[in-house]
Design a protein around this motif. Structure first.
Motif, PDB file in Angstrom:
ATOM      1  N   LEU A  46       1.170  -1.123   0.209  1.00  0.00           N
ATOM      2  CA  LEU A  46       0.086  -0.252  -0.290  1.00  0.00           C
ATOM      3  C   LEU A  46       0.301   0.897  -0.241  1.00  0.00           C
ATOM      4  O   LEU A  46       0.793   2.541  -0.733  1.00  0.00           O
ATOM      5  CB  LEU A  46      -0.645   0.110   1.430  1.00  0.00           C
ATOM      6  N   GLY A  47       1.744   1.236   0.662  1.00  0.00           N
ATOM      7  CA  GLY A  47       3.201   2.635   1.140  1.00  0.00           C
ATOM      8  C   GLY A  47       3.435   2.271  -0.769  1.00  0.00           C
ATOM      9  O   GLY A  47       3.866   4.156  -1.097  1.00  0.00           O
ATOM     10  N   LEU A  48       3.898   1.070  -0.820  1.00  0.00           N
ATOM     11  CA  LEU A  48       4.635   1.879  -2.758  1.00  0.00           C
ATOM     12  C   LEU A  48       3.764   1.899  -3.407  1.00  0.00           C
ATOM     13  O   LEU A  48       3.726   2.957  -4.143  1.00  0.00           O
ATOM     14  CB  LEU A  48       4.927   0.132  -3.358  1.00  0.00           C
ATOM     15  N   LEU A  49       2.557   1.587  -3.591  1.00  0.00           N
ATOM     16  CA  LEU A  49       1.968   2.008  -4.261  1.00  0.00           C
ATOM     17  C   LEU A  49       1.020   4.136  -4.107  1.00  0.00           C
ATOM     18  O   LEU A  49       0.795   4.623  -5.045  1.00  0.00           O
ATOM     19  CB  LEU A  49       0.324   1.350  -4.782  1.00  0.00           C
ATOM     20  N   SER A  50       1.170   3.897  -2.720  1.00  0.00           N
ATOM     21  CA  SER A  50       1.184   5.500  -2.278  1.00  0.00           C
ATOM     22  C   SER A  50       2.173   6.047  -3.092  1.00  0.00           C
ATOM     23  O   SER A  50       1.781   7.318  -3.534  1.00  0.00           O
ATOM     24  CB  SER A  50       0.715   6.060  -1.076  1.00  0.00           C
ATOM     25  N   ILE A  51       3.610   6.551  -2.800  1.00  0.00           N
ATOM     26  CA  ILE A  51       4.281   6.839  -3.611  1.00  0.00           C
ATOM     27  C   ILE A  51       4.508   6.675  -4.535  1.00  0.00           C
ATOM     28  O   ILE A  51       5.703   7.540  -5.122  1.00  0.00           O
ATOM     29  CB  ILE A  51       5.754   6.436  -1.820  1.00  0.00           C
ATOM     30  N   THR A  52       4.666   5.588  -5.468  1.00  0.00           N
ATOM     31  CA  THR A  52       4.741   5.479  -7.041  1.00  0.00           C
ATOM     32  C   THR A  52       4.960   6.567  -7.619  1.00  0.00           C
ATOM     33  O   THR A  52       5.344   7.779  -8.364  1.00  0.00           O
ATOM     34  CB  THR A  52       4.639   4.692  -7.021  1.00  0.00           C
ATOM     35  N   PRO A  53       3.167   7.923  -7.665  1.00  0.00           N
ATOM     36  CA  PRO A  53       2.959   8.665  -8.457  1.00  0.00           C
ATOM     37  C   PRO A  53       3.645   9.519  -8.144  1.00  0.00           C
ATOM     38  O   PRO A  53       4.135  10.597  -9.092  1.00  0.00           O
ATOM     39  CB  PRO A  53       1.593   8.978  -7.690  1.00  0.00           C
ATOM     40  N   VAL A  54       3.783  10.081  -7.161  1.00  0.00           N
ATOM     41  CA  VAL A  54       4.512  10.918  -6.503  1.00  0.00           C
ATOM     42  C   VAL A  54       6.067  10.944  -6.883  1.00  0.00           C
ATOM     43  O   VAL A  54       6.722  12.063  -7.784  1.00  0.00           O
ATOM     44  CB  VAL A  54       5.083  11.336  -4.790  1.00  0.00           C
ATOM     45  N   ILE A  55       6.909   9.861  -7.421  1.00  0.00           N
ATOM     46  CA  ILE A  55       8.269   9.680  -7.305  1.00  0.00           C
ATOM     47  C   ILE A  55       8.102   9.360  -9.307  1.00  0.00           C
ATOM     48  O   ILE A  55       8.897  10.458 -10.172  1.00  0.00           O
ATOM     49  CB  ILE A  55       9.043   8.278  -7.265  1.00  0.00           C
ATOM     50  N   LEU A  56       7.128   9.268  -9.482  1.00  0.00           N
ATOM     51  CA  LEU A  56       6.732   8.839 -11.525  1.00  0.00           C
ATOM     52  C   LEU A  56       6.785  10.493 -11.487  1.00  0.00           C
ATOM     53  O   LEU A  56       7.080  11.234 -12.957  1.00  0.00           O
ATOM     54  CB  LEU A  56       5.375   8.612 -12.043  1.00  0.00           C
ATOM     55  N   PHE A  57       6.138  11.622 -10.771  1.00  0.00           N
ATOM     56  CA  PHE A  57       5.759  13.091 -11.306  1.00  0.00           C
ATOM     57  C   PHE A  57       7.101  13.658 -10.984  1.00  0.00           C
ATOM     58  O   PHE A  57       6.967  14.578 -12.148  1.00  0.00           O
ATOM     59  CB  PHE A  57       5.030  13.511 -10.163  1.00  0.00           C
ATOM     60  N   PHE A  58       8.001  13.290  -9.833  1.00  0.00           N
ATOM     61  CA  PHE A  58       9.016  14.538 -10.356  1.00  0.00           C
ATOM     62  C   PHE A  58      10.416  13.725 -10.811  1.00  0.00           C
ATOM     63  O   PHE A  58      10.593  14.713 -12.103  1.00  0.00           O
ATOM     64  CB  PHE A  58       9.553  14.322  -8.598  1.00  0.00           C
TER      65      PHE A  58
END
Length: 128
Positions: A46-58
């Motif tokens: 759940l943590g990986l799924l929530s942080i992945t879009p942020v990493i992809l955006f930056f």
């Protein structure tokens, strides 16, 4: 305003919390039976799924800052923007342009020599 029609219904207040309470109780029961690894792996996922879009955006912003080139059309001087190592067409004059090594150039076929014309005034001896 009629206060007789206002009713307090506690079951209505808890109806929005019921799915979250069920999830909490299920996770607590799994943890108490020694299945904590399952709960931990679920939370990590759940943590990986929530942080992945942020990493992809930056990451996309960083890539775009390095590859987005802006400048003037060499033909008409209009402002154009495009990606490095791509072809585009000027919105103003319609000239095909090539962006190579962060420089905007006219697109020309292989072997074409691009020259600039300068006007030279000539006064013949007969005119004087």
């Amino acid at each position: 305003m009629n206060f007789r029609n206002i009713q307090f219904n506690p079951s209505h207040l808890l109806s929005g919390l019921r799915p979250w309470l069920n999830l909490f109780i299920a996770l607590w029961l799994l943890g108490s039976f020694g299945l904590g690894w399952l709960v931990n792996s679920f939370l990590i996922l759940l943590g990986l799924l929530s942080i992945t879009p942020v990493i992809l955006f930056f990451g996309f912003r960083w890539w775009l800052q390095g590859n987005l080139v802006g400048g003037c059309c060499p033909v008409c001087g209009n402002e154009v923007t495009g990606l490095n190592n791509t072809q585009l067409q000027c919105n103003s004059c319609g000239e095909k342009l090539l962006i190579r090594e962060k420089q905007i150039q006219r697109f020309s076929a292989e072997g074409t020599i691009d020259v600039e014309v300068t006007e030279v005034s000539y006064n013949s001896p007969e005119d004087s």
